[in-house]
Design an enzyme around this catalytic site. Structure first.
Site, PDB file in Angstrom:
ATOM      1  N   GLN A  56       0.818  -1.218   0.000  1.00 45.51           N
ATOM      2  CA  GLN A  56       0.000   0.000   0.000  1.00 45.51           C
ATOM      3  C   GLN A  56       0.849   1.265   0.000  1.00 45.51           C
ATOM      4  O   GLN A  56       0.362   2.336  -0.354  1.00 45.51           O
ATOM      5  CB  GLN A  56      -0.934   0.029   1.213  1.00 45.51           C
ATOM      6  N   HIS A 104      -7.362  -9.397   5.958  1.00 46.49           N
ATOM      7  CA  HIS A 104      -7.451  -8.241   5.051  1.00 46.49           C
ATOM      8  C   HIS A 104      -6.042  -7.844   4.581  1.00 46.49           C
ATOM      9  O   HIS A 104      -5.813  -7.640   3.386  1.00 46.49           O
ATOM     10  CB  HIS A 104      -8.131  -7.070   5.790  1.00 46.49           C
ATOM     11  N   GLU A 105      -5.100  -7.769   5.523  1.00 47.73           N
ATOM     12  CA  GLU A 105      -3.736  -7.338   5.170  1.00 47.73           C
ATOM     13  C   GLU A 105      -3.027  -8.417   4.359  1.00 47.73           C
ATOM     14  O   GLU A 105      -2.270  -8.116   3.437  1.00 47.73           O
ATOM     15  CB  GLU A 105      -2.932  -6.990   6.429  1.00 47.73           C
TER      16      GLU A 105
HETATM   17 ZN   LIG Z   1      -6.585  -2.521   2.999  1.00 50.48          ZN
END
Ligand SMILES: [Zn+2]
Length: 176
Positions: free
Chosen positions: A47, A137-138
């Site tokens: 990210q 999620h990660e």
């Molecule tokens: Zn995320």
């Protein structure tokens, strides 16, 4: 140092991240600095544009709002999910890479995981609750998967325009 968070539409978010052999404490510091400013509960290296299998978890913002949530931080390196429960839970997920969008996502309620912590100790644990939720999620970010890939086709059709708009903004940002 706070890094820029890539948003929906960035090709990096769709790439498979590589195992880490040389652990960088600077990367972890940047992740925590970025998470603190952005106010999230988890952040994966891709990210912020680093295609390495590293993510962090911090339940601090949740614990601030709800005293029943335990406040903890984790550094997770080269994770594996070795078992998932049949039991499913639902949670309203958001993502710093998909601003202002929250959707209910189904995931296994508890999972068995193996990873290395910031001291490169190998950890094997069974986790559930909010930690299992954030972990999955990660972990998806390391595989190039986003939570909107896991919602129902109907919900995805409903939010299609929002996603298109984010995609456009992300592309323009790259040009500018
Ligand atoms: Zn995320």
């Amino acid at each position: 140092m706070k890094a820029k968070v890539l948003t929906y539409g960035s090709p990096t978010l769709r790439k498979h991240a590589e195992d880490v052999s040389d652990f960088s404490s600077e990367l972890v510091k940047n992740l925590f600095d970025t998470l603190a400013v952005e106010g999230g509960i988890g952040l994966a290296a891709p990210q912020i544009g680093v295609l390495q299998r590293v993510f962090i978890i911090s339940t601090e913002p949740l614990a601030d709002d709800d005293s029943s949530v335990e406040s903890f931080k984790r550094v997770v390196i080269n994770p594996e999910i070795t078992e998932v429960s049949k039991e499913i839970s639902m949670y309203n997920e958001g993502c710093l890479s998909i601003p202002e969008l929250f959707e209910m996502v189904e995931r296994p309620k508890s999972i068995r995981v193996r990873y290395f912590d910031e001291n490169m100790n190998e950890i094997c644990r069974q986790i559930d609750g909010i930690e299992a939720r954030i972990f999955q999620h990660e972990y998806d970010h390391l595989e190039g998967i986003l939570f909107v890939d896991r919602i129902s086709p109907i919900r995805k059709a409903i939010i299609a325009n929002k996603l298109k708009r984010l995609h456009r903004i992300s592309k323009n940002a790259k040009r500018g």
